[in-house]
Scaffold this active site. Structure first.
Site, PDB file in Angstrom:
ATOM      1  N   ASP A  49       4.176  -2.534   7.053  1.00 39.07           N
ATOM      2  CA  ASP A  49       4.624  -3.018   5.757  1.00 39.07           C
ATOM      3  C   ASP A  49       4.394  -1.932   4.696  1.00 39.07           C
ATOM      4  O   ASP A  49       3.245  -1.535   4.477  1.00 39.07           O
ATOM      5  CB  ASP A  49       3.823  -4.287   5.412  1.00 39.07           C
ATOM      6  CG  ASP A  49       4.517  -5.124   4.355  1.00 39.07           C
ATOM      7  OD1 ASP A  49       5.604  -4.727   3.915  1.00 39.07           O
ATOM      8  OD2 ASP A  49       3.965  -6.177   3.990  1.00 39.07           O
ATOM      9  N   ASP A  50       5.458  -1.453   4.093  1.00 41.15           N
ATOM     10  CA  ASP A  50       5.354  -0.480   2.991  1.00 41.15           C
ATOM     11  C   ASP A  50       4.855   0.904   3.420  1.00 41.15           C
ATOM     12  O   ASP A  50       4.426   1.685   2.576  1.00 41.15           O
ATOM     13  CB  ASP A  50       4.410  -0.974   1.874  1.00 41.15           C
ATOM     14  CG  ASP A  50       4.994  -2.109   1.055  1.00 41.15           C
ATOM     15  OD1 ASP A  50       5.976  -2.715   1.511  1.00 41.15           O
ATOM     16  OD2 ASP A  50       4.475  -2.387  -0.040  1.00 41.15           O
ATOM     17  N   CYS A 103      10.871  -6.026   1.087  1.00 41.28           N
ATOM     18  CA  CYS A 103      10.583  -6.771   2.328  1.00 41.28           C
ATOM     19  C   CYS A 103      11.621  -7.801   2.736  1.00 41.28           C
ATOM     20  O   CYS A 103      12.212  -7.694   3.808  1.00 41.28           O
ATOM     21  CB  CYS A 103       9.264  -7.512   2.228  1.00 41.28           C
ATOM     22  SG  CYS A 103       7.944  -6.592   1.509  1.00 41.28           S
ATOM     23  N   LYS A 162       3.236 -10.993   9.552  1.00 38.87           N
ATOM     24  CA  LYS A 162       3.936 -11.422   8.348  1.00 38.87           C
ATOM     25  C   LYS A 162       5.344 -11.927   8.645  1.00 38.87           C
ATOM     26  O   LYS A 162       6.066 -11.339   9.446  1.00 38.87           O
ATOM     27  CB  LYS A 162       3.993 -10.209   7.410  1.00 38.87           C
ATOM     28  CG  LYS A 162       5.033 -10.276   6.325  1.00 38.87           C
ATOM     29  CD  LYS A 162       4.879  -9.111   5.374  1.00 38.87           C
ATOM     30  CE  LYS A 162       6.076  -9.035   4.428  1.00 38.87           C
ATOM     31  NZ  LYS A 162       5.881  -8.057   3.366  1.00 38.87           N
ATOM     32  N   HIS A 164       7.583 -13.910   5.739  1.00 39.64           N
ATOM     33  CA  HIS A 164       8.230 -13.691   4.432  1.00 39.64           C
ATOM     34  C   HIS A 164       9.727 -13.982   4.440  1.00 39.64           C
ATOM     35  O   HIS A 164      10.523 -13.272   3.825  1.00 39.64           O
ATOM     36  CB  HIS A 164       7.978 -12.259   3.922  1.00 39.64           C
ATOM     37  CG  HIS A 164       7.971 -12.197   2.418  1.00 39.64           C
ATOM     38  ND1 HIS A 164       7.840 -11.036   1.700  1.00 39.64           N
ATOM     39  CD2 HIS A 164       8.117 -13.178   1.485  1.00 39.64           C
ATOM     40  CE1 HIS A 164       7.881 -11.287   0.414  1.00 39.64           C
ATOM     41  NE2 HIS A 164       8.048 -12.595   0.251  1.00 39.64           N
ATOM     42  N   HIS A 318       0.272  -2.824   3.098  1.00 41.69           N
ATOM     43  CA  HIS A 318       0.642  -3.431   1.816  1.00 41.69           C
ATOM     44  C   HIS A 318      -0.632  -3.647   0.992  1.00 41.69           C
ATOM     45  O   HIS A 318      -1.676  -3.960   1.554  1.00 41.69           O
ATOM     46  CB  HIS A 318       1.327  -4.773   2.111  1.00 41.69           C
ATOM     47  CG  HIS A 318       2.131  -5.319   0.978  1.00 41.69           C
ATOM     48  ND1 HIS A 318       1.562  -5.773  -0.188  1.00 41.69           N
ATOM     49  CD2 HIS A 318       3.467  -5.502   0.828  1.00 41.69           C
ATOM     50  CE1 HIS A 318       2.518  -6.206  -1.001  1.00 41.69           C
ATOM     51  NE2 HIS A 318       3.686  -6.047  -0.409  1.00 41.69           N
ATOM     52  N   ASP A 370       9.082  -1.406   7.260  1.00 41.83           N
ATOM     53  CA  ASP A 370      10.199  -2.203   6.721  1.00 41.83           C
ATOM     54  C   ASP A 370      10.965  -1.484   5.611  1.00 41.83           C
ATOM     55  O   ASP A 370      12.122  -1.786   5.346  1.00 41.83           O
ATOM     56  CB  ASP A 370       9.734  -3.598   6.290  1.00 41.83           C
ATOM     57  CG  ASP A 370       8.658  -3.573   5.212  1.00 41.83           C
ATOM     58  OD1 ASP A 370       8.123  -2.491   4.916  1.00 41.83           O
ATOM     59  OD2 ASP A 370       8.355  -4.647   4.669  1.00 41.83           O
ATOM     60  N   LYS A 395       9.799   2.408  -2.447  1.00 41.39           N
ATOM     61  CA  LYS A 395      10.039   0.966  -2.326  1.00 41.39           C
ATOM     62  C   LYS A 395      10.779   0.421  -3.551  1.00 41.39           C
ATOM     63  O   LYS A 395      10.464   0.774  -4.678  1.00 41.39           O
ATOM     64  CB  LYS A 395       8.680   0.261  -2.203  1.00 41.39           C
ATOM     65  CG  LYS A 395       8.767  -1.244  -2.190  1.00 41.39           C
ATOM     66  CD  LYS A 395       7.403  -1.854  -1.971  1.00 41.39           C
ATOM     67  CE  LYS A 395       7.517  -3.374  -1.957  1.00 41.39           C
ATOM     68  NZ  LYS A 395       6.211  -4.010  -1.713  1.00 41.39           N
TER      69      LYS A 395
END
Ligand SMILES: *[C@@H]1O[C@H](CO)[C@@H](O)[C@H](O)[C@H]1NC(C)=O
Ligand SMILES: *[C@@H]1O[C@H](CO)[C@@H](O)[C@H](O)[C@H]1NC(C)=O
Ligand SMILES: *[C@@H]1O[C@H](CO)[C@@H](O)[C@H](O)[C@H]1NC(C)=O
Length: 610
Positions: A49-50, A103, A162, A164, A318, A370, A395
Site C-alpha cells: 500500500d503506497d 487506493c 486490506k 477498501h 501506508h 497499488d 500518490k
C-alpha cells in the site's frame, strides 16, 4: 489391480492412452504426492500500500541496512533483500502501471481487470476513495473478480489484509460489497484502509479532507431547510413537506458524518473482520501485523494440497506506519524506512512457507504496489511517504509517472526465466487475465477487459506487451495518455491536465490530503504536454510542436485512440457519488448493539479455524 513390473508390460497394457493425466490420477491416489496440478499453479499475490518504486533495492535504491553478525553491526545487505530475491529469481517489470493513483479505484481495477471508470469506482468529486465502512458505495456485486473465477475453477481463495472496496448496500449486514461476496472463500483483515485516525495521532487524515466540505454543506442545508419551513408556514412559496423532510434528513446525515469524522473514525473504520464477523472494533494496531502474517501462513498450510489463490493485501507502508517494536528505529530512513524493512521481512516469511511446503515451483508469486508513494505524507521534517525514484509526482496524481509507475515482480521458477527485466508497458490490470487463464478459466465475454495476459511476455514467447495505449485517469477525468509506438519503440505520453503543485519545487500538493483531479487545482494543457518517456522518463522536458517534428502525428494518433476509448465507456452507477460516499449509521458494521460498537477477540479463536 495390475502391477507393472517392467516398462514393456506397462506400455503394452496402456498403449497410447497412457498420458500425463493418468500419471496425475495415480499420483493423486496417494495424497502426499498429489501436489497442485502443474497447469494450475497456486497464486500468491502481494500488494503493498503506497509503496514507491524507488523504495526497493531491485529498483535501484542503494540504501543498505544494518545487519548484526556475531554481535557486530555491518552494513552490507540491501534493506529489501526478500523482494530483491524475488526479482532475482523471477521477472522484474520496469514499466508496470497502476490504473489509478489512489487506493479504491486502483484496487478495483486490479481485481476486475478493467479501468475503474467502467465499474463506477472512479470518482467525479473531490473524494476519490471510499470514506467509510458505513457508506453504500463499493465494488458492485455484478463485477466479476479474478477470485470469483478461480473459485469456480476449484481454487481455494482468500484475502488477507486490506479491502477498501465497501461493505454494505442497504442494510448493516447485507455485505454486498464484502470480499466473501466477490469470490473469496476466506477473509481476514480490514474492510477499510489504515488511516492516521486508527492510531489516534493528532494528525487526523480523514477529518482533514472532510471537514471543510461536510461542514459547509451542513450549514447550507440547515439554512435551506429553515428558509423553506419559514416560507411554507408564511405561505410565501409552495413547497411540499416531503421535500423539506428529505432535505432535513440529508442535512442530518451530513452533520453526523462531519461529527463522526472527529474521534469516531477509529470505531467506525478501523476494524478487523474474519469472514462476516468483526473480531476487533477498534483494532489493536500493535498486534495487527503478526496476526495478518499468521493468517496468511495458516491459509497456505491449510491449502497446500489443492490449488489456492492467496491475495495478501498489505497494510504496509501506508501511514500511520504501524511497525512492531522489533523493527522500530532500525533503518536509515526513519519511521518510513522501518516500515519498509518490516514489509520486506513479511514477504520473506511468506516465501519461507512456500519453500518449506515445497510449493516453490508450483506457485506463481506476484508483488506490486497499488500506486506510487505519497509525497504529502510527512510529520514535521520527516517524510512518511514512499520514494518514487526518478519519477515525477506521487500518490493522487493520476497522470505523472510517480503516481502510477510501481514495482511489479513475478516469480514462477521453471516456467519464467530467472533474473529477467522487461521494459514493456504492463498494467496491474494484466494480472486478471493472466491469473484467470493459468487457472483454466476464461474472462467474462459480456464486458470490456482492459488487461492483457502477461504469460507470453513474461516467458519470453513475445517481445511486446499487448498495450498500445494506456489511459491515465484521475477520478473520472482523463489526465494523460501513453502511446507505445511499436515501430519506433518510443513511448509517448500526452498530459491534458496536471495537478497544481504547491509549491512546485517539492512536487507535492499541500492543499488537501490528496491532489484534486479537477477545478482550480489542476492546469489544463492545450496543446497537451507531450513527453518522450523513452528518452525523458522523469518528464522534465515537454516537447514543443516546433522542436519535435512528430508532435502533430503523435497528438493526432493519441486523439483518435481517446475517441475510440470513449466509445467503449457506458454509464454505470457512481459508487463514489456524494450519496454513496457518506456515512450512513444504518450501514455501519458494528459488533455490538449500534451505536455501542466495541469488541476484542480475547482468546485464540484463530485455532478453531485450522
Ligand atoms: C531509498 O529510499 C529512501 C526512502 O525509502 C529514499 O529516501 C532514498 O533517497 C532512496 N535512495 C535512492 C538512491 O533512491
Ligand atoms: C524447480 O525449478 C527449478 C528451475 O527450473 C529446477 O531447477 C528445480 O529442479 C525444480 N524443483 C523441483 C522440486 O521440481
Ligand atoms: C452492473 O449493473 C449496472 C446497473 O446496476 C449496470 O449499469 C452495469 O453495466 C452492470 N455491469 C456489468 C459488468 O454487467
Amino acid at each position: 489391480m495390475y502391477l507393472f513390473h517392467t516398462r514393456e508390460n506397462y506400455k503394452v497394457y496402456h498403449g497410447k492412452q497412457w498420458s500425463c493425466l493418468n500419471i496425475w490420477l495415480i499420483l493423486c491416489l496417494f495424497p502426499r504426492t498429489c501436489v497442485s496440478n502443474p497447469s494450475k499453479p497456486n497464486f500468491l499475490l502481494i500488494l503493498a500500500d503506497d509503496l514507491g518504486i524507488g523504495d526497493l533495492g531491485c529498483y535501484g535504491n542503494d540504501t543498505i541496512r544494518n545487519v548484526r553478525i556475531h554481535g557486530k553491526f555491518i552494513s552490507k545487505e540491501s534493506r529489501t533483500p526478500n523482494i530483491d530475491g524475488l526479482a532475482k529469481e523471477g521477472v522484474r517489470l520496469t514499466q508496470h502501471i497502476a490504473a489509478a493513483a489512489v487506493c479504491t479505484p486502483s484496487r478495483a481495477s486490479f481485481l476486475t481487470g478493467r479501468y475503474p471508470i467502467r465499474s463506477g469506482m472512479a470518482s467525479s468529486t473531490q473524494r476519490q476513495i471510499l470514506f467509510w465502512n458505513g457508506c453504500s458505495g463499493g465494488l458492485p456485486p455484478n463485477e466479476t473478480t479474478f477470485a470469483r473465477i478461480l473459485h469456480q475453477q476449484g481454487y481455494s481463495t482468500a484475502l488477507v489484509g486490506k479491502w477498501h472496496m465497501g461493505v454494505n448496500c442497504k442494510t448493516r449486514r447485507d455485505h454486498c460489497h464484502h470480499p466473501l461476496n466477490h469470490g473469496f472463500d476466506y477473509f481476514y483483515g480490514m474492510p477499510f484502509t489504515l488511516v492516521n485516525e486508527c492510531q489516534g495521532t493528532d494528525d487526523p487524515e480523514l477529518a482533514k479532507s472532510l471537514q471543510d466540505t461536510y461542514w459547509l454543506h451542513t450549514q447550507m442545508i440547515i439554512l435551506a431547510v429553515f428558509t423553506l419551513v419559514f416560507g411554507k408556514l408564511a405561505n410565501l412559496f409552495p413547497v411540499k413537506w416531503k421535500i423539506i423532510i428529505c432535505l432535513a434528513i440529508c442535512g442530518l446525515l451530513h452533520f453526523l458524518s462531519w461529527f463522526s469524522s472527529y474521534g469516531f473514525t477509529k470505531y467506525w473504520n478501523c476494524i478487523l473482520m474474519r469472514n462476516h464477523d468483526i473480531t476487533e472494533q477498534p483494532m489493536n494496531l500493535d498486534k495487527t501485523t503478526p496476526k495478518m502474517l499468521k493468517e496468511a501462513i495458516m491459509f497456505i498450510e491449510r491449502n497446500k494440497h489443492r490449488p489456492f489463490l492467496l491475495f495478501v493485501s498489505l497494510l504496509h507502508v501506508h501511514t500511520p506506519l504501524i511497525t512492531t517494536v522489533k523493527f522500530q528505529g532500525r533503518s536509515r530512513h526513519g519511521l518510513y524506512g522501518d516500515n519498509v524493512e518490516e514489509m520486506d521481512w513479511m514477504v520473506g516469511r511468506l516465501l519461507e512457507v512456500i519453500d518449506k511446503e515445497s510449493l516453490k515451483n508450483t506457485t506463481f508469486i506476484y508483488f506490486a504496489s497499488d500506486h506510487g508513494g505519497s509525497l504529502e505524507a510527512h510529520r514535521g521534517n520527516s517524510q512518511l511517504g514512499g520514494w518514487n525514484g526518478i519519477y515525477k509526482g506521487g500518490k493522487g496524481m493520476g497522470g505523472w509517472e510517480g503516481g502510477i509507475r510501481v514495482p511489479g515482480i513475478v516469480r514462477w521458477p521453471g516456467v519464467l526465466p530467472a533474473g529477467t527485466v522487461i521494459d514493456e508497458p504492463t498494467s496491474l490490470m494484466d494480472i486478471y487475465p493472466t491469473v484467470v487463464h493459468l487457472a483454466g478459466g476464461s474472462v467474462p465475454q459480456d464486458r470490456v477487459i482492459d488487461g492483457h495476459t502477461l504469460l507470453p511476455l513474461l516467458s519470453g514467447a513475445v517481445q511486446h506487451s499487448g498495450h498500445e495505449f494506456m489511459f491515465h485517469y484521475c477520478g473520472v477525468f482523463l489526465h494523460a495518455v501513453r502511446w507505445h509506438q511499436k515501430e519506433s519503440g518510443n513511448i509517448w505520453k500526452a498530459h491534458y491536465a496536471t495537478p497544481v503543485f504547491q509549491p512546485e519545487t517539492s512536487g507535492a500538493c499541500f492543499r488537501r490530503g490528496i491532489c484534486p483531479c479537477f477545478g482550480d487545482d489542476v492546469t489544463h494543457h492545450d496543446p497537451p504536454l507531450l513527453f518522450n518517456l523513452s528518452q525523458d522518463p522523469s518528464e522534465g522536458n515537454p516537447l514543443s510542436a516546433d522542436a519535435e517534428p512528430l508532435f502533430g502525428t503523435v497528438m493526432r494518433r493519441i486523439g483518435k485512440a481517446v475517441e475510440e476509448h470513449h466509445k467503449t465507456l457506458s454509464p454505470v452507477p457512481q459508487q463514489l457519488s456524494p450519496y454513496n460516499n457518506i456515512w450512513k449509521p444504518w450501514l455501519q458494521p458494528c459488533c455490538g448493539m449500534f451505536p455501542f460498537c466495541w469488541c476484542h477477540e480475547e482468546n485464540n479463536k484463530e485455532d478453531s479455524i485450522v
